[in-house]
Design an enzyme around this catalytic site. Structure first.
Site, mmCIF file in Angstrom:
data_model
loop_
_atom_site.group_PDB
_atom_site.id
_atom_site.type_symbol
_atom_site.label_atom_id
_atom_site.label_comp_id
_atom_site.label_asym_id
_atom_site.label_seq_id
_atom_site.Cartn_x
_atom_site.Cartn_y
_atom_site.Cartn_z
ATOM 1 N N HIS A 74 1.051 -1.094 0.317
ATOM 2 C CA HIS A 74 -0.565 0.122 0.363
ATOM 3 C C HIS A 74 0.778 1.348 -0.016
ATOM 4 O O HIS A 74 0.365 2.370 0.012
ATOM 5 C CB HIS A 74 -0.478 0.070 1.350
ATOM 6 C CG HIS A 74 -1.745 -1.074 1.491
ATOM 7 N ND1 HIS A 74 -2.778 -1.444 0.361
ATOM 8 C CD2 HIS A 74 -2.672 -1.356 2.385
ATOM 9 C CE1 HIS A 74 -3.414 -2.453 0.709
ATOM 10 N NE2 HIS A 74 -3.225 -2.422 1.780
ATOM 11 N N HIS A 124 -8.344 4.618 3.465
ATOM 12 C CA HIS A 124 -7.262 3.233 3.330
ATOM 13 C C HIS A 124 -6.197 3.821 3.241
ATOM 14 O O HIS A 124 -6.027 4.474 2.907
ATOM 15 C CB HIS A 124 -7.863 2.251 2.284
ATOM 16 C CG HIS A 124 -6.940 2.045 0.874
ATOM 17 N ND1 HIS A 124 -5.996 1.326 0.742
ATOM 18 C CD2 HIS A 124 -7.667 0.604 1.252
ATOM 19 C CE1 HIS A 124 -5.576 0.108 0.579
ATOM 20 N NE2 HIS A 124 -7.140 -0.482 0.590
ATOM 21 N N GLU A 126 -3.962 2.363 1.202
ATOM 22 C CA GLU A 126 -3.221 3.289 0.017
ATOM 23 C C GLU A 126 -3.137 5.079 0.125
ATOM 24 O O GLU A 126 -2.493 5.580 -0.575
ATOM 25 C CB GLU A 126 -3.507 2.827 -0.565
ATOM 26 C CG GLU A 126 -2.588 3.465 -2.195
ATOM 27 C CD GLU A 126 -3.080 2.643 -3.630
ATOM 28 O OE1 GLU A 126 -4.203 1.236 -3.382
ATOM 29 O OE2 GLU A 126 -3.863 3.491 -4.509
ATOM 30 N N THR A 168 -4.937 3.012 -7.115
ATOM 31 C CA THR A 168 -5.366 1.682 -7.761
ATOM 32 C C THR A 168 -5.843 0.930 -7.762
ATOM 33 O O THR A 168 -6.176 0.139 -9.048
ATOM 34 C CB THR A 168 -3.360 1.413 -7.365
ATOM 35 O OG1 THR A 168 -4.010 0.364 -6.249
ATOM 36 C CG2 THR A 168 -1.965 1.768 -7.319
ATOM 37 N N CYS A 196 -4.316 0.077 -11.088
ATOM 38 C CA CYS A 196 -3.544 -1.118 -11.571
ATOM 39 C C CYS A 196 -4.505 -1.754 -12.394
ATOM 40 O O CYS A 196 -5.165 -1.629 -13.083
ATOM 41 C CB CYS A 196 -3.726 -1.459 -10.360
ATOM 42 S SG CYS A 196 -2.583 -2.343 -10.378
ATOM 43 N N SER A 282 -5.406 -9.538 -3.202
ATOM 44 C CA SER A 282 -4.780 -10.518 -1.891
ATOM 45 C C SER A 282 -5.127 -11.565 -1.203
ATOM 46 O O SER A 282 -4.825 -12.248 -0.888
ATOM 47 C CB SER A 282 -5.121 -9.769 -0.503
ATOM 48 O OG SER A 282 -4.432 -8.620 -0.794
HETATM 49 FE FE1 F3S Z 1 0.529 -3.194 -7.200
HETATM 50 FE FE2 F3S Z 1 -2.264 -3.053 -8.402
HETATM 51 FE FE3 F3S Z 1 -1.548 -5.174 -7.319
HETATM 52 S S1 F3S Z 1 -1.176 -1.608 -7.586
HETATM 53 S S2 F3S Z 1 -0.869 -4.272 -4.815
HETATM 54 S S3 F3S Z 1 0.235 -4.453 -8.243
HETATM 55 S S4 F3S Z 1 -3.604 -4.658 -7.560
#
Ligand code: F3S
Length: 691
Positions: A74, A124, A126, A168, A196, A282
């Site tokens: 994060h 959050h 992040e 992201t 992301c 995760s």
């Molecule tokens: Fe990074 Fe995207 Fe995972 S920002 S932590 S690759 S969800």
């Protein structure tokens, strides 16, 4: 019929994967690791890391100087880096590069005096981190409505340029809505699409899959924002459930089956039920596999569409990571999984290879079978002999570990003079081979504790106690002595005996040897002698008449001489004296049955009770004249006699048959008795009897 399909991009993203790997690597290098918050929104991974020694801290001030701090994917604000540096703490920066890119953008734009707008959740971590890289001029917004208000206000109040970024994991669809409310191509608004690509791809894949599915399962932590967003995306298209752990599906099975029944009832084309699965960034691949397994159980289907290559690669990598690497010579713990006949044992050593322990590597005792030694579930200490990747096996040895451990014990035992125990395996030239804790110990014949010409084979398979008298560390050879243990124990027993023993003490001991004059009895490491005269009240010629080697005898100490070391023992008890018993129970004029035990020229000796004989003088054998005793009685005859005299002083008894025949004879007998009782005759009689 149901079909289960997993989204093309599901589970661990690059950033999370990288952060988790960095923590595992640090732990493997022996670092003390503290993560700034949980490294990942997944309880099982976090629990595993904690179990391996990592800990979680909520801020830098909780860290110890010897710990390595890990900044999770994060990211954190600028102030945290400053704090780490000022405290001189070492740290690993696992900030996802996509997040780090946002930090860079907002820092640069802030430095230029631009106002920063961040699409995301202000609470959050992040977003908190991104805010931490901005100057004061930044604002977080949730959606297009909030953004529109901000834009309107901005153009009313200030002339500052705007830089817009997104968390992201911000919802791609919401982001697209946000872009739409911005004035088109406004020169004062800079838009950075920082969602992301992994998040975007997951959301697109989840969206596509949920559109063609009848129900969806989204796996991932309850606090994982990207998982929550996947859930939001999917539930717009079909009934969707968000689970944190695969086991939660068991409690949902009825609900899921009911939803499936509704979906099937609504179908008009007869197509099968379609179940979709996706997971947050995760979520490890093995959790997704478990979700597939649970769903296939609930809907009783094996129709699982193969996962994408990307997913399979991630799963295999994860599987590899979970298996320990195994090297030749390494000591490992193995759990017995199965026993194969009489030859080998299969064990699980936590590696991907199958562990095999052959019988010869299980024990050095060739008389044993594997099932004599281990059972399924046993934990074994093993050493890796050979890793065979080609056939996926690892050859292991328990015997060698036993020998190593055993030899360490042997060295210690020699140093400390400890008495060891072992079983004699065989008699070889010049001595015995004893197995002690898996180590072969040679015991020379002279140290066996047996006599010079004794047969060493008598000790084979016997448990023996010995001390180590010599060790060759290089050749792993040890020499032992049973004799030394016996001698030490004998010496100790002797010392204790002489310290405590006193006349009258009673012992029960084994007869160790016999001579013509007595029997030697073991009193517990020391021998005493019972003289032949002490062995029995009966008349005996030698000890072997009444005892044998190996018999157990109750004895008492008659006399002790510490200077000469002589111990005289008694065995006969006064209360067992047959003469005393006789005089208590028999009297003159008693008529008794007696057995002729010997004959002489002047009469016959007859046994009245054990150990008590009387003399029937020749004149008392009959009321007629007798010239030859054997004409009247012979050895073994049982006769009825009258006790005519008991001489308590000389312990002599006179008996008569004649006295019982008639009065006349009785009188005659009385006359004759005077002759019998003369000392001369009695002694002559006894001598004759003894002869
Ligand atoms: Fe990074 Fe995207 Fe995972 S920002 S932590 S690759 S969800």
């Amino acid at each position: 019929m149901a079909v289960i399909e997993t989204a093309k991009s599901a589970g661990f993203c690059f950033g999370v994967d990288r952060a988790v790997k960095l923590v595992y690597e640090a732990l493997e290098h022996g670092k003390r690791v503290a993560t700034l918050g949980p490294i990942i929104h997944n309880d099982s991974v976090v629990a595993d890391l904690l179990q391996r020694g990592a800990r979680i801290i909520s801020n830098v001030s909780e860290a110890s100087p010897d710990e390595t701090i890990v900044i999770r994917s994060h990211g954190v604000g600028k102030a945290v880096y400053e704090q780490l540096n000022s405290l001189g703490l070492s740290y690993i920066d696992a900030t996802c590069p996509f997040v780090a890119r946002i930090h860079k953008i907002v820092a640069e734009q802030s430095a230029l005096g631009h106002e920063i707008l961040i699409a995301g959740d202000a609470t959050h971590p992040e977003v908190e981190g991104i805010v931490g890289h901005c100057s004061e001029n930044c604002t977080v917004f949730h959606d297009k409505d909030e953004l529109k208000c901000l834009i309107d206000r901005k153009f009313e109040k200030s002339k500052k340029m705007l830089a817009i970024v997104a968390q992201t994991t911000y919802n791609k669809l919401l982001w697209e809505d946000c872009i739409k409310v911005l004035p088109p191509e406004h020169p004062d608004i800079l838009v950075f699409d920082t969602i992301c690509s992994a998040t975007g791809a997951r959301q697109s894949d989840a969206d596509a899959l949920s559109r063609q599915s009848d129900l969806m399962i989204v796996a991932g932590g309850r606090h994982s924002s990207n998982t929550v967003k996947l859930y939001d995306v999917c539930r717009r298209n079909c009934p969707t459930w968000h689970i944190a752990e695969p086991e939660e599906l068991l409690g949902l099975s009825d609900t899921l089956r009911a939803a499936a029944a509704d979906a099937l009832a609504a179908k008009t084309d007869g197509s099968p039920l379609r179940i979709g699965i996706t997971a947050g960034a995760s979520t490890p691949a093995h959790i997704i596999k478990e979700v597939q397994t649970h769903m296939s159980g609930i809907f009783d289907t094996d129709n699982i569409i193969p996962e994408s290559d990307e997913f399979r690669a991630a799963f295999e990598e994860e599987l590899d990571k979970s298996f320990r690497k195994i090297r030749t010579g390494e000591r490992v713990i193995g759990i017995v999984e199965s026993i194969s006949g009489n030859n080998e044992v299969m064990v699980d050593v936590g590696a991907k290879q199958t562990g095999i322990v052959t019988l010869s590597e299980l024990t050095s005792d060739s008389s044993k079978k594997p099932s004599d030694l281990v059972k399924v579930g046993d934990e074994l200490n093993l050493i890796v002999i050979k890793v065979n990747d080609a056939d996926g096996t690892v050859q292991l040895s328990k015997r060698r570990v036993d020998e190593l451990v055993g030899f360490e014990n042997i060295l210690k035992a020699k140093e400390e003079g400890t008495v060891l125990e072992g079983t004699v395996q065989s008699a070889v030239k010049g001595g015995l081979v004893v197995n002690s804790d898996g180590v072969r110990v040679f015991i020379p014949a002279s140290q066996s504790g047996l006599g010079r010409d004794a047969d060493l084979n008598t000790l084979v398979k016997q448990d023996v106690r010995f001390v180590i008298i010599d060790v060759n560390e290089q050749r792993r050879r040890a020499v032992g002595s049973i004799r030394q243990v016996q001698k030490t124990e004998r010496d100790a027993a002797k010392a204790k005996f002489w310290e405590t023993a006193k006349e009258g003490d009673v012992f029960t001991g084994e007869v160790k040897s016999l001579t013509s004059y007595g029997a030697f009895v073991d009193l517990g490491g020391i021998d005493g002698m019972v003289h032949v005269s002490e062995l029995s009240w009966a008349r005996i010629h030698q000890p072997s008449d009444v005892v044998s080697v190996g018999d157990t005898l109750e004895v008492y100490i008659k006399a002790l001489n510490p200077e000469t070391g002589r111990i005289s023992l008694g065995h006969r008890r006064a209360e067992d004296n047959p003469w005393v018993k006789f005089t208590e129970n028999f009297h003159v004029d008693d008529v008794v049955e007696a057995t002729i035990v010997s004959t002489t020229s002047f009469g016959a000796f007859a046994r009245i009770t054990d150990g008590v004989d009387g003399l029937i003088h020749i004149s008392q054998l009959s009321d007629k004249r007798v010239t030859n005793v054997k004409d009247v009685v012979n050895v073994g005859d049982v006769v009825t006699v009258k006790i005519t005299e008991i001489d308590t002083e000389k312990k002599r008894i006179s008996l008569s048959i004649r006295a019982l025949l008639d009065t006349e004879s009785e009188e005659a007998a009385e006359e004759s008795d005077e002759v019998v009782y003369s000392d001369e005759n009695a002694e002559a009689a006894e001598e004759t009897a003894e002869a």
